[in-house]
Design a protein around this motif. Structure first.
Motif, PDB file in Angstrom:
ATOM      1  N   VAL A  95      18.905  39.740 -16.072  1.00 39.26           N
ATOM      2  CA  VAL A  95      18.196  40.714 -16.003  1.00 39.26           C
ATOM      3  C   VAL A  95      17.138  40.846 -16.729  1.00 39.26           C
ATOM      4  O   VAL A  95      17.142  41.278 -18.109  1.00 39.26           O
ATOM      5  CB  VAL A  95      19.295  42.057 -15.835  1.00 39.26           C
ATOM      6  N   TRP A  96      15.827  40.531 -16.184  1.00 39.01           N
ATOM      7  CA  TRP A  96      14.622  40.787 -17.049  1.00 39.01           C
ATOM      8  C   TRP A  96      13.368  40.684 -16.255  1.00 39.01           C
ATOM      9  O   TRP A  96      13.497  40.187 -14.931  1.00 39.01           O
ATOM     10  CB  TRP A  96      14.649  39.773 -17.984  1.00 39.01           C
ATOM     11  N   ALA A  97      12.466  41.201 -16.760  1.00 40.44           N
ATOM     12  CA  ALA A  97      10.932  41.011 -16.121  1.00 40.44           C
ATOM     13  C   ALA A  97       9.995  40.353 -17.005  1.00 40.44           C
ATOM     14  O   ALA A  97      10.301  40.288 -18.166  1.00 40.44           O
ATOM     15  CB  ALA A  97      10.514  42.445 -15.733  1.00 40.44           C
ATOM     16  N   TYR A 139      16.129  45.034 -10.397  1.00 33.12           N
ATOM     17  CA  TYR A 139      17.091  44.776  -9.464  1.00 33.12           C
ATOM     18  C   TYR A 139      16.577  43.595  -8.362  1.00 33.12           C
ATOM     19  O   TYR A 139      17.330  42.474  -7.925  1.00 33.12           O
ATOM     20  CB  TYR A 139      17.742  45.880  -8.684  1.00 33.12           C
ATOM     21  N   ALA A 140      15.464  43.675  -7.822  1.00 28.22           N
ATOM     22  CA  ALA A 140      14.988  42.796  -7.139  1.00 28.22           C
ATOM     23  C   ALA A 140      15.000  41.378  -7.557  1.00 28.22           C
ATOM     24  O   ALA A 140      15.417  40.240  -6.928  1.00 28.22           O
ATOM     25  CB  ALA A 140      13.776  43.334  -6.539  1.00 28.22           C
ATOM     26  N   LEU A 141      14.507  41.351  -8.893  1.00 27.61           N
ATOM     27  CA  LEU A 141      14.474  39.957  -9.523  1.00 27.61           C
ATOM     28  C   LEU A 141      15.598  39.292  -9.658  1.00 27.61           C
ATOM     29  O   LEU A 141      16.234  38.216  -9.473  1.00 27.61           O
ATOM     30  CB  LEU A 141      13.837  40.244 -10.726  1.00 27.61           C
ATOM     31  N   PHE A 142      16.695  40.305 -10.337  1.00 28.67           N
ATOM     32  CA  PHE A 142      18.024  39.954 -10.479  1.00 28.67           C
ATOM     33  C   PHE A 142      18.975  39.445  -9.192  1.00 28.67           C
ATOM     34  O   PHE A 142      19.423  38.438  -9.170  1.00 28.67           O
ATOM     35  CB  PHE A 142      18.741  41.216 -11.176  1.00 28.67           C
ATOM     36  N   ARG A 179      25.146  47.721  -9.951  1.00 29.13           N
ATOM     37  CA  ARG A 179      24.409  47.842  -8.529  1.00 29.13           C
ATOM     38  C   ARG A 179      24.871  46.447  -7.816  1.00 29.13           C
ATOM     39  O   ARG A 179      25.496  46.396  -6.862  1.00 29.13           O
ATOM     40  CB  ARG A 179      23.003  48.062  -8.693  1.00 29.13           C
ATOM     41  N   ALA A 180      24.396  45.432  -8.667  1.00 28.36           N
ATOM     42  CA  ALA A 180      24.875  44.039  -8.133  1.00 28.36           C
ATOM     43  C   ALA A 180      26.310  43.806  -7.897  1.00 28.36           C
ATOM     44  O   ALA A 180      26.769  43.173  -6.788  1.00 28.36           O
ATOM     45  CB  ALA A 180      24.146  42.894  -9.031  1.00 28.36           C
ATOM     46  N   LYS A 181      27.104  44.308  -8.674  1.00 30.64           N
ATOM     47  CA  LYS A 181      28.449  44.399  -8.591  1.00 30.64           C
ATOM     48  C   LYS A 181      29.042  44.842  -7.122  1.00 30.64           C
ATOM     49  O   LYS A 181      29.921  44.373  -6.504  1.00 30.64           O
ATOM     50  CB  LYS A 181      29.265  45.138  -9.888  1.00 30.64           C
ATOM     51  N   ARG A 182      28.426  45.960  -6.914  1.00 32.37           N
ATOM     52  CA  ARG A 182      28.581  46.651  -5.619  1.00 32.37           C
ATOM     53  C   ARG A 182      28.151  45.870  -4.486  1.00 32.37           C
ATOM     54  O   ARG A 182      28.811  46.010  -3.303  1.00 32.37           O
ATOM     55  CB  ARG A 182      28.061  48.337  -5.633  1.00 32.37           C
ATOM     56  N   GLU A 183      26.989  45.605  -4.523  1.00 33.20           N
ATOM     57  CA  GLU A 183      26.203  45.079  -3.268  1.00 33.20           C
ATOM     58  C   GLU A 183      26.148  43.560  -2.974  1.00 33.20           C
ATOM     59  O   GLU A 183      25.852  43.119  -1.763  1.00 33.20           O
ATOM     60  CB  GLU A 183      24.758  45.693  -3.438  1.00 33.20           C
ATOM     61  N   LEU A 184      26.439  42.846  -3.945  1.00 33.79           N
ATOM     62  CA  LEU A 184      26.351  41.291  -3.710  1.00 33.79           C
ATOM     63  C   LEU A 184      27.702  40.517  -3.559  1.00 33.79           C
ATOM     64  O   LEU A 184      28.477  41.047  -4.102  1.00 33.79           O
ATOM     65  CB  LEU A 184      25.264  40.802  -4.688  1.00 33.79           C
TER      66      LEU A 184
END
Length: 431
Positions: A95-97, A139-142, A179-184
């Motif tokens: 998780v980074w930019a 989130y989009a990058l992750f 969020r990734a845990k929920r959605e991916l």
């Protein structure tokens, strides 16, 4: 019989990894993995039930006899193919930019990790960009990175925060992971790593106090409210970053908050991190390029898992960790990609290849390290890391008669991997 979720049939080979519910493989046991081979025309089948757990593994004829009347949501004809457990990545910073491609030239010219850091690059460069990025941007990058991991066969991954170094950004990163845990479809073990570096303008003592007295209490509030689920506590125990005593304080505070110890140690300098981790009963310690003989013995005795990271040693041209000595001494050894802006690798097959070539691990040892032992490093060996009845139905199916092609075919996983399965659901297909 009632319906099932998935039937894989006709496989040439299934690598079970474990024979009898082992929670980790050590020493000689890493060299001989449990497997089931096609017998004449009688291939190998695997059944995942409606609950997402493995119900049966056996030869086609036996599975057909037992499940012949069962309706499955999906049937995969794996003729000529090999089936493996889903791969597990034991250490990432995803998780980074703000990429650091410009630093790669500095490293190729001979700059060390700490020289890049002191020049304003490294972790602090990423911190600056990550702090300024919105949650949706992160989130989009992750999300893109996680889906690339899935396509490379990863079904469970450890994900750290650590590019905030102050409470708001650290919690922002952990919300992105949540969020990734929920959605991916990929499964995540999340790690709080607020002690990844000392922020600009702070001392080690100030940073330590901030992690313990500001960041961890906020994390506990969010965990108690159900907004976050975090599994592990991490610290970068290193000369010029967090010393042993600061690391001890932060790790103990993490344990008091209900987190498991999974931290960076003995990477660039011998810090006696392995001895500290063994004393604190750490679940896992990563890097360990500079581990001492005493540290190896301490980890073997304590059962703390060594998560070794071939991409880091490769890119930074570090002395590799003594993987052979650790394995031969009975340490539980796992692998991680160490995906981060410094080591941009999302592929566990590539990580396994580097472990074999540069760390002198055998292919069997590398697969054990990327499955059951990586599961152990995350406290999930009872449910993940092998193809055994009752475990989660996480699979990788490759178009090759032997599983070793996944390591042998350097950078070939995009062609080899035909299916990635999570709890009996196909989450990637190249067919």
């Amino acid at each position: 019989m009632s319906g099932g979720k998935l039937l894989v049939r006709g496989a040439r080979q299934a690598v079970l990894v474990c024979r009898a519910g082992e929670r980790a493989l050590r020493g000689e046991d890493m060299k001989s993995l449990a497997s089931l081979e096609q017998d004449g025309d009688n291939g190998v089948s695997l059944v995942v039930g409606s609950n997402g757990l493995i119900e049966a593994v056996g030869h086609d004829a036996d599975i057909q006899e037992k499940y012949g009347s069962t309706k499955f949501d999906r049937v995969i004809d794996a003729a000529g193919m090999s089936v493996l457990p889903g791969l597990i990545d034991g250490h990432t910073h995803p998780v980074w930019a703000g990429d650091r491609v410009h630093e790669f030239a500095m490293k190729l010219a001979g700059a060390t990790y700490m020289e890049v850091h002191k020049a304003g690059g490294g972790i602090n460069f990423t911190v600056e960009h990550t702090r300024s990025a919105s949650e949706d941007e992160l989130y989009a990058l992750f999300r893109d990175r996680l889906l690339r991991m899935v396509r490379a066969g990863t079904t469970l991954v450890e994900c750290k925060s650590g590019y905030g170094l102050e409470v708001e950004t650290e919690m922002k990163m952990l919300r992105v992971i949540q969020r990734a845990k929920r959605e991916l479809p990929i499964e995540i073990s999340s790690t709080f790593c607020g002690a990844h570096s000392v922020p600009r303008g702070s001392t080690m003592e100030q940073a330590t106090d901030d992690v313990i007295n500001v960041q961890l209490p906020r994390l506990q509030e969010l965990m108690k409210s159900g907004d976050l689920e975090v599994d592990n506590i991490d610290v970068f125990c290193e000369k010029g970053v967090f010393d042993v005593e600061s690391t001890r304080r932060i790790l103990q505070a993490g344990v008091d908050a209900g987190l498991a110890i999974n931290f960076h140690g003995d990477e660039l300098h011998p810090m006696k991190s392995a001895e500290l981790g063994a004393e604190l009963k750490a679940r896992a310690i990563s890097h360990l390029e500079e581990i001492s003989d005493a540290g190896i013995k301490a980890m073997a005795d304590s059962g703390s898992v060594a998560v070794i990271l071939p991409t880091t040693a490769y890119i930074l041209r570090l002395t590799p960790p003594p993987a052979r000595k650790m394995i031969d001494s009975g340490v539980v050894v796992a692998l991680g990609s160490d995906f981060n802006p410094n080591a941009f690798c999302l592929s566990m097959p590539m990580t396994m290849h580097l472990a074999c070539v540069n760390f002198r691990m055998s292919m069997n040892e590398a697969l054990a390290a990327a499955t059951i032992n990586a599961a152990a490093s995350l406290g999930r060996a009872e449910t993940h890391g092998s193809l055994e009845v009752g475990k989660v139905g996480d699979l990788v199916i490759i178009d090759a008669p032997r599983w070793e092609h996944l390591i042998y075919q350097l950078a070939g996983h995009d062609h080899l991997i035909k299916y990635v399965v999570k709890k009996g659901e196909v989450i990637h297909s190249a067919v």
